[in-house]
Design a protein around this motif. Structure first.
Motif, mmCIF file in Angstrom:
data_model
loop_
_atom_site.group_PDB
_atom_site.id
_atom_site.type_symbol
_atom_site.label_atom_id
_atom_site.label_comp_id
_atom_site.label_asym_id
_atom_site.label_seq_id
_atom_site.Cartn_x
_atom_site.Cartn_y
_atom_site.Cartn_z
ATOM 1 N N ASN A 1 -37.007 38.260 40.615
ATOM 2 C CA ASN A 1 -37.363 38.989 39.392
ATOM 3 C C ASN A 1 -38.845 38.856 39.039
ATOM 4 O O ASN A 1 -39.319 39.500 38.098
ATOM 5 C CB ASN A 1 -36.531 38.475 38.213
ATOM 6 C CG ASN A 1 -35.054 38.769 38.386
ATOM 7 O OD1 ASN A 1 -34.683 39.702 39.100
ATOM 8 N ND2 ASN A 1 -34.213 37.976 37.750
ATOM 9 N N GLY A 2 -39.565 37.997 39.770
ATOM 10 C CA GLY A 2 -40.980 37.805 39.494
ATOM 11 C C GLY A 2 -41.255 36.965 38.266
ATOM 12 O O GLY A 2 -42.376 36.995 37.720
ATOM 13 N N ASP A 3 -40.262 36.218 37.821
ATOM 14 C CA ASP A 3 -40.449 35.400 36.618
ATOM 15 C C ASP A 3 -41.369 34.215 36.900
ATOM 16 O O ASP A 3 -41.317 33.605 37.963
ATOM 17 C CB ASP A 3 -39.103 34.871 36.121
ATOM 18 C CG ASP A 3 -38.172 35.986 35.677
ATOM 19 O OD1 ASP A 3 -38.694 37.017 35.201
ATOM 20 O OD2 ASP A 3 -36.943 35.830 35.792
ATOM 21 N N LEU A 4 -42.195 33.885 35.915
ATOM 22 C CA LEU A 4 -43.054 32.710 35.971
ATOM 23 C C LEU A 4 -42.561 31.716 34.923
ATOM 24 O O LEU A 4 -42.348 32.079 33.771
ATOM 25 C CB LEU A 4 -44.508 33.082 35.693
ATOM 26 C CG LEU A 4 -45.137 34.124 36.620
ATOM 27 C CD1 LEU A 4 -46.568 34.440 36.169
ATOM 28 C CD2 LEU A 4 -45.131 33.645 38.053
ATOM 29 N N LEU A 5 -42.381 30.464 35.345
ATOM 30 C CA LEU A 5 -41.842 29.454 34.447
ATOM 31 C C LEU A 5 -42.789 28.270 34.334
ATOM 32 O O LEU A 5 -43.627 28.042 35.207
ATOM 33 C CB LEU A 5 -40.479 28.967 34.956
ATOM 34 C CG LEU A 5 -39.386 30.020 35.159
ATOM 35 C CD1 LEU A 5 -38.114 29.355 35.653
ATOM 36 C CD2 LEU A 5 -39.127 30.804 33.880
ATOM 37 N N THR A 6 -42.629 27.504 33.274
ATOM 38 C CA THR A 6 -43.402 26.285 33.090
ATOM 39 C C THR A 6 -42.718 25.122 33.801
ATOM 40 O O THR A 6 -41.566 25.228 34.249
ATOM 41 C CB THR A 6 -43.542 25.939 31.600
ATOM 42 O OG1 THR A 6 -42.237 25.636 31.074
ATOM 43 C CG2 THR A 6 -44.152 27.093 30.833
ATOM 44 N N MET A 7 -43.419 24.005 33.867
ATOM 45 C CA MET A 7 -42.847 22.817 34.484
ATOM 46 C C MET A 7 -41.564 22.399 33.774
ATOM 47 O O MET A 7 -40.559 22.058 34.422
ATOM 48 C CB MET A 7 -43.876 21.682 34.442
ATOM 49 C CG MET A 7 -43.403 20.357 35.042
ATOM 50 S SD MET A 7 -42.466 19.312 33.873
ATOM 51 C CE MET A 7 -43.709 19.011 32.623
ATOM 52 N N LYS A 8 -41.545 22.420 32.450
ATOM 53 C CA LYS A 8 -40.372 22.001 31.700
ATOM 54 C C LYS A 8 -39.195 22.929 31.956
ATOM 55 O O LYS A 8 -38.031 22.488 31.990
ATOM 56 C CB LYS A 8 -40.697 21.938 30.213
ATOM 57 C CG LYS A 8 -41.651 20.807 29.841
ATOM 58 C CD LYS A 8 -41.862 20.726 28.334
ATOM 59 C CE LYS A 8 -42.783 19.560 27.977
ATOM 60 N NZ LYS A 8 -43.020 19.481 26.511
ATOM 61 N N GLU A 9 -39.466 24.196 32.137
ATOM 62 C CA GLU A 9 -38.379 25.143 32.419
ATOM 63 C C GLU A 9 -37.792 24.905 33.809
ATOM 64 O O GLU A 9 -36.571 24.983 34.001
ATOM 65 C CB GLU A 9 -38.893 26.573 32.277
ATOM 66 C CG GLU A 9 -39.163 26.959 30.833
ATOM 67 C CD GLU A 9 -39.886 28.279 30.685
ATOM 68 O OE1 GLU A 9 -39.653 28.972 29.674
ATOM 69 O OE2 GLU A 9 -40.694 28.634 31.577
ATOM 70 N N TYR A 10 -38.645 24.618 34.791
ATOM 71 C CA TYR A 10 -38.124 24.283 36.116
ATOM 72 C C TYR A 10 -37.313 22.983 36.059
ATOM 73 O O TYR A 10 -36.303 22.838 36.761
ATOM 74 C CB TYR A 10 -39.265 24.152 37.120
ATOM 75 C CG TYR A 10 -39.781 25.482 37.613
ATOM 76 C CD1 TYR A 10 -38.971 26.332 38.365
ATOM 77 C CD2 TYR A 10 -41.082 25.899 37.333
ATOM 78 C CE1 TYR A 10 -39.435 27.561 38.809
ATOM 79 C CE2 TYR A 10 -41.559 27.121 37.780
ATOM 80 C CZ TYR A 10 -40.730 27.951 38.510
ATOM 81 O OH TYR A 10 -41.193 29.168 38.952
ATOM 82 N N HIS A 11 -37.754 22.062 35.227
ATOM 83 C CA HIS A 11 -37.012 20.818 35.097
ATOM 84 C C HIS A 11 -35.621 21.062 34.507
ATOM 85 O O HIS A 11 -34.640 20.427 34.932
ATOM 86 C CB HIS A 11 -37.782 19.830 34.213
ATOM 87 C CG HIS A 11 -37.140 18.486 34.109
ATOM 88 N ND1 HIS A 11 -37.019 17.625 35.180
ATOM 89 C CD2 HIS A 11 -36.542 17.862 33.053
ATOM 90 C CE1 HIS A 11 -36.403 16.530 34.799
ATOM 91 N NE2 HIS A 11 -36.091 16.650 33.518
ATOM 92 N N CYS A 12 -35.520 21.980 33.576
ATOM 93 C CA CYS A 12 -34.211 22.326 33.014
ATOM 94 C C CYS A 12 -33.301 22.911 34.088
ATOM 95 O O CYS A 12 -32.088 22.625 34.108
ATOM 96 C CB CYS A 12 -34.376 23.316 31.866
ATOM 97 S SG CYS A 12 -35.110 22.615 30.364
ATOM 98 N N LEU A 13 -33.846 23.706 34.986
ATOM 99 C CA LEU A 13 -33.044 24.259 36.083
ATOM 100 C C LEU A 13 -32.556 23.142 37.006
ATOM 101 O O LEU A 13 -31.405 23.151 37.453
ATOM 102 C CB LEU A 13 -33.859 25.278 36.877
ATOM 103 C CG LEU A 13 -34.305 26.537 36.138
ATOM 104 C CD1 LEU A 13 -35.041 27.481 37.092
ATOM 105 C CD2 LEU A 13 -33.127 27.245 35.487
ATOM 106 N N LEU A 14 -33.432 22.201 37.290
ATOM 107 C CA LEU A 14 -33.034 21.069 38.134
ATOM 108 C C LEU A 14 -31.919 20.264 37.474
ATOM 109 O O LEU A 14 -30.996 19.778 38.147
ATOM 110 C CB LEU A 14 -34.243 20.166 38.408
ATOM 111 C CG LEU A 14 -35.319 20.747 39.330
ATOM 112 C CD1 LEU A 14 -36.599 19.929 39.258
ATOM 113 C CD2 LEU A 14 -34.811 20.792 40.770
ATOM 114 N N GLN A 15 -31.984 20.132 36.160
ATOM 115 C CA GLN A 15 -30.971 19.355 35.451
ATOM 116 C C GLN A 15 -29.621 20.059 35.403
ATOM 117 O O GLN A 15 -28.602 19.409 35.162
ATOM 118 C CB GLN A 15 -31.451 19.044 34.038
ATOM 119 C CG GLN A 15 -32.553 17.996 33.989
ATOM 120 C CD GLN A 15 -32.940 17.637 32.573
ATOM 121 O OE1 GLN A 15 -33.209 18.512 31.744
ATOM 122 N NE2 GLN A 15 -32.955 16.355 32.268
#
Length: 326
Positions: free
Chosen positions: A92-106
């Motif tokens: 989708n071409g989305d850009l995320l912050t570090m905290k958002e990637y961390h939420c995905l990992l969690q």
């Protein structure tokens, strides 16, 4: 049929190399903790399903971080699961912050440490603010290097700091270093051009590090290749070179090439089947919501989390999922 590699190794060495005892210990602990639920299905079936999930790489979903990072196979499985779950972020071409990637990992590992996510983000962002946006592919390949080779990189960081401080007699000290023990002081015209440490000396130290330690590290020949085009480099410049190196990605074997990162036809087909199956059984799941899952291992909130990420290409859920140990 046993492979030639298996026949060439003593039993104890093969077991250690494949971390068989780690999985046996985990399986037995799961068996003891859930013995009342397992008794109605049988121990043999439990062990069959457990080791099938290990082979499929789904055994790490929703497990505690200590287990996720316990073996190289677990790390590869987690990397592959993270890519397949959230591949649509990149599509989708989305850009995320570090905290958002961390939420995905969690979502996949509830106690995944923030520090590890921060280290991966720093490879991409360098000196930029940690709240900057990152593409999925940039973060994923940086995260792969930091997560899989985390112990190796801790030692590399120590070596880099030693070189900067002049502990190696062949090191050319950075002009801005606070050390007063400069063995070679660059000319003023060169001061702004020199940065980091000498690449050839840095590689010699890394080569010795790989020889001394048995924990996982990138193939030394590929590390040398990644450093072959530079004379000097910084620590994060080195990590960026590793994350972008095609050969290192292939040697690790967790992710496809960058050009194929958004393509996974088999998973797309499986996702469609999963969505259809979810709709067909939604009513029956509601009736069974208060009942324990298969073998009593599946928490309701875990299943809900899995359903939430199913729209982002979640891997086929393993039918018997057990809870992390307290």
């Amino acid at each position: 049929m046993l492979s030639p590699e298996r026949l060439a190794l003593p039993d104890y060495e093969y077991l250690a190399q494949r971390h068989v005892l780690t999985y046996m210990e985990d399986a037995v602990c799961q068996l003891l903790e859930n013995r009342e639920d397992i008794s109605q299905y049988g121990i043999a079936r439990f062990f069959t399903e457990y080791f099938n999930s290990v082979c499929q790489g789904t055994h790490i979903l929703f497990r505690e971080f200590s287990f996720v990072q316990a073996t190289p196979h677990n790390r590869v499985s987690f990397l592959r699961a993270f890519w397949r779950c959230f591949r649509t972020v990149g599509k989708n071409g989305d850009l995320l912050t570090m905290k958002e990637y961390h939420c995905l990992l969690q979502l996949l590992c509830p106690d995944f440490p923030l520090e590890l996510t921060q280290k991966a983000a720093r490879i991409v962002l360098m000196d930029d603010a940690m709240d900057c946006l990152m593409s999925f592919s940039d973060f994923l390949f940086a995260f792969q290097i930091q997560f899989y080779y985390s112990e190796f990189l801790d030692s590399v960081a120590a070596i880099y700091e030693d070189l900067l401080s002049g502990k190696n007699p062949n090191t050319v000290i950075v002009p801005t270093s606070s050390s007063g023990q400069h063995r070679q002081r660059p000319a003023l015209g060169e001061a702004g051009m020199l940065e980091g440490v000498e690449a050839s000396l840095f590689y010699q130290c890394l080569e010795n590090l790989c020889d001394r330690h048995k924990y996982s590290c990138p193939p030394p020949a590929l590390v040398k290749e990644a450093l072959s085009n530079v004379q000097r480099l910084t620590f994060y410049g080195f990590l960026m070179a590793l994350s972008k190196h095609h050969g290192i990605n292939q040697a690790l074997g967790a992710l496809p090439d960058k050009g194929d990162l958004m393509h996974d036809p088999a998973m797309d087909e499986e996702l469609e089947r999963l969505v259809v199956r979810s709709k067909l059984h939604r009513t029956s799941r509601q009736h069974r919501a208060k009942e324990p899952g298969a073998f009593g291992f599946q928490r309701r909130e875990k299943q809900e989390a899995l359903e939430r990420v199913s729209s982002a290409s979640v891997p086929t859920p393993y039918h018997y999922r057990w809870e992390p140990r307290e």
